[in-house]
Design a protein around this motif. Structure first.
Motif, PDB file in Angstrom:
ATOM      1  N   VAL A  37     -22.906 -10.024 -32.891  1.00  0.00           N
ATOM      2  CA  VAL A  37     -24.268  -9.445 -32.899  1.00  0.00           C
ATOM      3  C   VAL A  37     -23.834  -8.085 -33.543  1.00  0.00           C
ATOM      4  CG1 VAL A  37     -25.876  -8.420 -31.121  1.00  0.00           C
ATOM      5  CG2 VAL A  37     -24.937 -10.858 -30.628  1.00  0.00           C
ATOM      6  N   ALA A  80     -26.644 -12.037 -25.815  1.00  0.00           N
ATOM      7  CA  ALA A  80     -25.808 -10.958 -25.823  1.00  0.00           C
ATOM      8  C   ALA A  80     -25.935 -10.118 -24.213  1.00  0.00           C
ATOM      9  CB  ALA A  80     -26.164 -10.181 -26.838  1.00  0.00           C
ATOM     10  N   LEU A  99     -32.255 -10.399 -34.634  1.00  0.00           N
ATOM     11  CA  LEU A  99     -32.082 -11.195 -33.683  1.00  0.00           C
ATOM     12  C   LEU A  99     -33.157 -11.992 -32.962  1.00  0.00           C
ATOM     13  CD1 LEU A  99     -29.481  -9.425 -34.048  1.00  0.00           C
ATOM     14  CD2 LEU A  99     -28.677 -10.366 -31.707  1.00  0.00           C
ATOM     15  N   LYS A 121     -26.477  -6.392 -36.442  1.00  0.00           N
ATOM     16  CA  LYS A 121     -27.286  -5.469 -36.442  1.00  0.00           C
ATOM     17  C   LYS A 121     -27.037  -4.512 -37.524  1.00  0.00           C
ATOM     18  CE  LYS A 121     -26.224  -4.572 -32.254  1.00  0.00           C
ATOM     19  NZ  LYS A 121     -26.122  -3.863 -30.729  1.00  0.00           N
ATOM     20  N   TYR A 160     -18.649 -13.353 -29.696  1.00  0.00           N
ATOM     21  CA  TYR A 160     -20.244 -13.177 -30.070  1.00  0.00           C
ATOM     22  C   TYR A 160     -20.851 -11.823 -30.113  1.00  0.00           C
ATOM     23  CZ  TYR A 160     -25.118 -14.532 -29.209  1.00  0.00           C
ATOM     24  OH  TYR A 160     -26.349 -14.451 -29.449  1.00  0.00           O
ATOM     25  N   GLU A 205     -30.970 -14.825 -28.866  1.00  0.00           N
ATOM     26  CA  GLU A 205     -29.794 -14.424 -29.286  1.00  0.00           C
ATOM     27  C   GLU A 205     -29.529 -13.120 -28.218  1.00  0.00           C
ATOM     28  OE1 GLU A 205     -29.706 -16.099 -33.650  1.00  0.00           O
ATOM     29  OE2 GLU A 205     -30.581 -14.257 -33.408  1.00  0.00           O
ATOM     30  N   TRP A 206     -30.581 -12.323 -28.274  1.00  0.00           N
ATOM     31  CA  TRP A 206     -30.399 -10.986 -27.335  1.00  0.00           C
ATOM     32  C   TRP A 206     -30.247 -11.465 -26.091  1.00  0.00           C
ATOM     33  CZ3 TRP A 206     -29.882  -6.405 -28.994  1.00  0.00           C
ATOM     34  CH2 TRP A 206     -30.379  -5.792 -30.379  1.00  0.00           C
TER      35      TRP A 206
END
Length: 354
Positions: free
Chosen positions: A8, A26, A18, A12, A4, A22-23
């Protein structure tokens, strides 16, 4: 988790924005990618958080701070955890159900029994609904604070409430159910905050009965610290009373207990009892239900238990038997297990012989 995070990074690099969710994911994965959270993982989580706010321009939400607080607490960075909490307060973000449960857990990690009780009272006074998940957190936190008798009292109270409310029926619950129910209760607490009668009705409808997590917490403590097999046996019997099946991870705990406390004079963790548990495990694995699967740590602790209690010869026999039942296995996992058991499998040290 690592896949994952790589995804991410790819997003980026491709300038694909995002979302906050989603952040948050992460950050959570960066801080919890291993069983034990250390300073390096805390640093990784904070770096992603700063990148989210300063470079992507996305402001943290309540869930973001809950994640950061949990990572800092589990890493033992209590000052940092309190700084995160202060930042959350400065931004006037309200505490959620998950925040309050996290505070209970935090004080348990600090060994602060009084803090655990205060955090629980704060949860109730904030209008949050108490269910089995909250009670389990209280039990685990009191145990971490060195207050086993208080934790046992909470457990006994859960049993009494179970008898009164359910009359013996235990609803099926797994981790997904508990997760989804937690979200529902958090939303309901906010929406019914000004309707105390409805909030009380919702509270009265909650099951507070012990579940597999409750028994796992208590048995794990006795396996690691007291070695009281009689108490563990009692808890296993009570699991049956609650119609909770003994899962594979519970067998792992029991074999771990034999590996820790067996092989000495006058111990209650005897060879005969070990063989009986082994027979029960074989019945559960080989039975038609197929409910228990042999996995990595089960193999490790079964072999270690027999090496400790019976000696290397019997342990090698058990290794052959359990290896035949270890159906889902990757080459790297097999190599890892053989490395963990190298002393026993290759005779690098002398074990007791039966």
């Amino acid at each position: 988790m690592l896949r994952y995070l790589r995804l991410v990074d790819d997003m980026k690099d491709a300038s694909i924005p995002l979302s906050l969710s989603e952040w948050n994911t992460a950050i959570a994965y960066a801080g919890r990618c291993f069983v034990h959270v250390d300073a390096l993982q805390v640093e990784s989580a904070l770096r992603i958080w700063k990148e989210m706010e300063q470079e992507a321009g996305i402001r943290s939400g309540q869930a973001t701070f809950n994640i950061l607080f949990d990572i800092a607490a589990k890493a033992g960075k209590y000052v940092l955890a309190e700084m995160i909490l202060k930042e959350m307060n400065d931004r006037r973000l309200q505490y959620s159900r998950f925040s309050h449960v996290g505070f209970i857990y935090f004080h348990g990690l600090k060994g602060d029994g009084a803090g655990v009780r205060k955090a629980y009272r704060d949860l109730v006074e904030a209008g949050q609904i108490v269910d089995t998940v909250v009670m389990n957190c209280v039990i685990a936190s009191l145990i971490r604070a060195g207050e086993l008798p208080a934790a046992e009292q909470v457990y006994e109270r859960m049993k009494r409430l179970f008898r009164v409310k359910t009359g013996g029926f235990v609803p099926h619950r797994d981790w997904r159910y508990s997760r989804d129910l937690g979200r529902i209760l958090d939303r309901a607490s906010r929406e019914l905050g000004r309707q105390p009668k409805k909030l009380q009705q919702l509270q009265s409808e909650q099951y507070l009965s012990p579940d597999v997590r409750t028994f796992s917490i208590l048995i794990d403590y006795h396996v690691h610290f007291t070695g009281e097999l009689r108490r563990i046996t009692c808890l296993l019997a009570e699991m049956q009373d609650f119609h909770i099946p003994i899962q594979g991870r519970m067998f792992i705990k029991i074999f771990r207990g034999f590996a820790r406390h067996g092989g000495v004079k006058y111990t209650s963790w005897t060879t005969q009892r070990l063989e009986a548990v082994w027979s029960s495990l074989l019945g559960a694995v080989d039975g038609q239900g197929g409910g228990i699967q042999v996995l990595k740590w089960m193999v490790v602790w079964v072999v270690r238990a027999f090496a400790r209690c019976c000696g290397r010869a019997r342990a090698l026999q058990i290794w052959e038997e359990i290896r035949d039942r270890w159906k889902v296995v990757e080459d790297d996992e097999k190599g890892a297990v053989e490395h963990l058991l190298r002393d026993i499998l290759h005779g690098l040290k002398t074990d007791k012989d039966c």
